[in-house]
Motif scaffolding. Structure first.
Motif, short mmCIF file in Angstrom:
data_model
loop_
_atom_site.label_atom_id
_atom_site.label_comp_id
_atom_site.label_asym_id
_atom_site.label_seq_id
_atom_site.Cartn_x
_atom_site.Cartn_y
_atom_site.Cartn_z
N ALA A 118 0.82 -1.21 0.00
CA ALA A 118 0.00 0.00 0.00
C ALA A 118 0.86 1.26 0.00
CB ALA A 118 -0.94 0.00 1.20
N LYS A 119 2.19 1.07 0.16
CA LYS A 119 3.08 2.23 0.20
C LYS A 119 4.45 1.78 -0.28
CE LYS A 119 3.68 6.16 3.33
NZ LYS A 119 5.03 6.59 2.91
N VAL A 120 4.67 1.88 -1.58
CA VAL A 120 5.94 1.41 -2.14
C VAL A 120 6.87 2.60 -2.40
CG1 VAL A 120 4.90 -0.64 -3.18
CG2 VAL A 120 5.10 1.44 -4.55
N PRO A 121 8.18 2.39 -2.26
CA PRO A 121 9.13 3.49 -2.43
C PRO A 121 9.44 3.77 -3.90
CG PRO A 121 10.29 1.51 -1.75
CD PRO A 121 8.84 1.16 -1.78
N LEU A 122 8.43 4.20 -4.66
CA LEU A 122 8.63 4.57 -6.06
C LEU A 122 8.03 5.95 -6.26
CD1 LEU A 122 7.58 1.40 -8.16
CD2 LEU A 122 9.91 2.27 -7.76
N ALA A 123 8.62 6.71 -7.18
CA ALA A 123 8.10 8.03 -7.49
C ALA A 123 6.78 7.91 -8.25
CB ALA A 123 9.12 8.79 -8.34
N ALA A 124 5.97 8.93 -8.18
CA ALA A 124 4.71 8.97 -8.92
C ALA A 124 4.99 8.86 -10.42
CB ALA A 124 3.96 10.27 -8.62
N GLU A 125 4.12 8.16 -11.13
CA GLU A 125 4.18 8.02 -12.58
C GLU A 125 5.56 7.58 -13.07
OE1 GLU A 125 2.19 11.17 -14.61
OE2 GLU A 125 0.52 11.08 -13.19
N SER A 126 6.11 6.57 -12.42
CA SER A 126 7.46 6.12 -12.78
C SER A 126 7.49 4.74 -13.43
CB SER A 126 8.36 6.13 -11.54
OG SER A 126 7.84 5.24 -10.56
N VAL A 127 6.37 4.02 -13.47
CA VAL A 127 6.42 2.68 -14.07
C VAL A 127 5.39 2.55 -15.19
CG1 VAL A 127 7.17 1.69 -11.85
CG2 VAL A 127 4.82 1.40 -12.58
N ASP A 128 5.70 1.60 -16.11
CA ASP A 128 4.82 1.36 -17.26
C ASP A 128 3.80 0.26 -17.00
OD1 ASP A 128 6.27 3.06 -19.36
OD2 ASP A 128 7.89 1.80 -18.58
N VAL A 129 4.21 -0.71 -16.16
CA VAL A 129 3.33 -1.86 -15.91
C VAL A 129 3.33 -2.17 -14.42
CG1 VAL A 129 2.86 -4.30 -16.45
CG2 VAL A 129 3.95 -2.84 -18.18
N ALA A 130 2.15 -2.28 -13.83
CA ALA A 130 2.02 -2.71 -12.43
C ALA A 130 1.35 -4.08 -12.42
CB ALA A 130 1.20 -1.71 -11.62
#
Ligand code: SAH
Length: 223
Positions: A118-130
């Motif tokens: 519920a709280k991952v250490p990634l920046a907003a809008e940084s990945v293409d596929v979840a």
């Protein structure tokens, strides 16, 4: 004689492990993702036991859902950045060329970043596929999927593979996903074991409750 005693003992141990697995599994599906984090932080051995039980369950299936995700990614550019929520043993990361961020509560592999999904250490809008492969476990589904939406780029892909029997009302579920800012791109409901759903992020979630966003807990039967 001692052979029989050993066999009996092994069978009792199996039973006990089975019971413990079902109990842990039920806790994961009926509590929030934070409860799960607390549970496994307090008792990492429980996590390893859970994973043994999980492996045993999935081995009974004709196909592992994660293989479907692997095939999907291999058809698309390897430059796509992936986030694997509830990655388990990181089979996905090990099977594709893409950069894969792996998140789970306990590291089964050195690739894992330990955190609550519920709280991952990634920046907003940084990945293409979840990706959520058999991993939508907490009761705070809206928060968890909101986190996936946060880290996904606009137009990015959300892949969900989940146990078929967990869906009470698939149409209501897809409508709720729309409210969360996810358009259904494809749905494969052909397996009686698991469904594979593909969404595209169309924008931020609309505020307010999404009542259709409900999944039954996946409770395994005693065998
Ligand atoms: N995706 C893998 C593993 C599925 S098992 C596969 O398909 O093989 C579900 C995984 O979700 C478990 O490894 C479990 O530890 C993880 N998980 C459950 N709740 C979580 C949470 N709140 N945060 C991170 N991972 C979680």
């Amino acid at each position: 004689r001692s052979g029989r005693a050993a066999a009996l003992r092994a069978r009792m141990e199996e039973r006990l492990l089975g019971a413990r697995f079902r109990y842990l599994n039920q806790q994961l599906y009926t509590g929030s993702s934070r409860d799960a984090e607390r549970l496994f932080r307090a008792d990492p051995a429980a996590f390893h036991l859970y994973h043994r039980g999980f492996e045993r369950q999935v081995r009974r299936w004709p196909e592992r859902p994660v293989q479907r995700i692997v095939r999907y990614l291999r058809r698309r550019p390897a430059s796509l950045v992936v986030a694997d929520f509830g990655c388990g043993d990181c089979t996905l990361a090990a099977s594709v060329k893409n950069q894969v961020h792996c998140f789970d509560l306990v590291p089964l592999s050195p690739r894992v970043t330990v955190c609550d999904m519920a709280k991952v250490p990634l920046a907003a809008e940084s990945v293409d596929v979840a990706v959520f492969c058999l991993a939508l476990m907490g009761t705070n589904l809206q928060e968890i999927l909101g986190e996936a939406s946060r880290v996904l780029k606009l137009g990015g892909t959300l892949l969900v593979a989940e146990v078929a029997s967990r869906f009470e009302d698939i149409r209501a579920f897809l409508r709720a996903m729309m409210q969360l800012g996810f358009r259904t791109v494809s749905k494969d409901l052909s397996s009686s074991y698991f469904y594979v759903l593909e969404f595209a992020k169309t924008g931020p979630a609309r505020p307010g409750p999404a009542p259709g966003l409900r999944l039954r807990p996946c409770l395994y039967k005693r065998r």
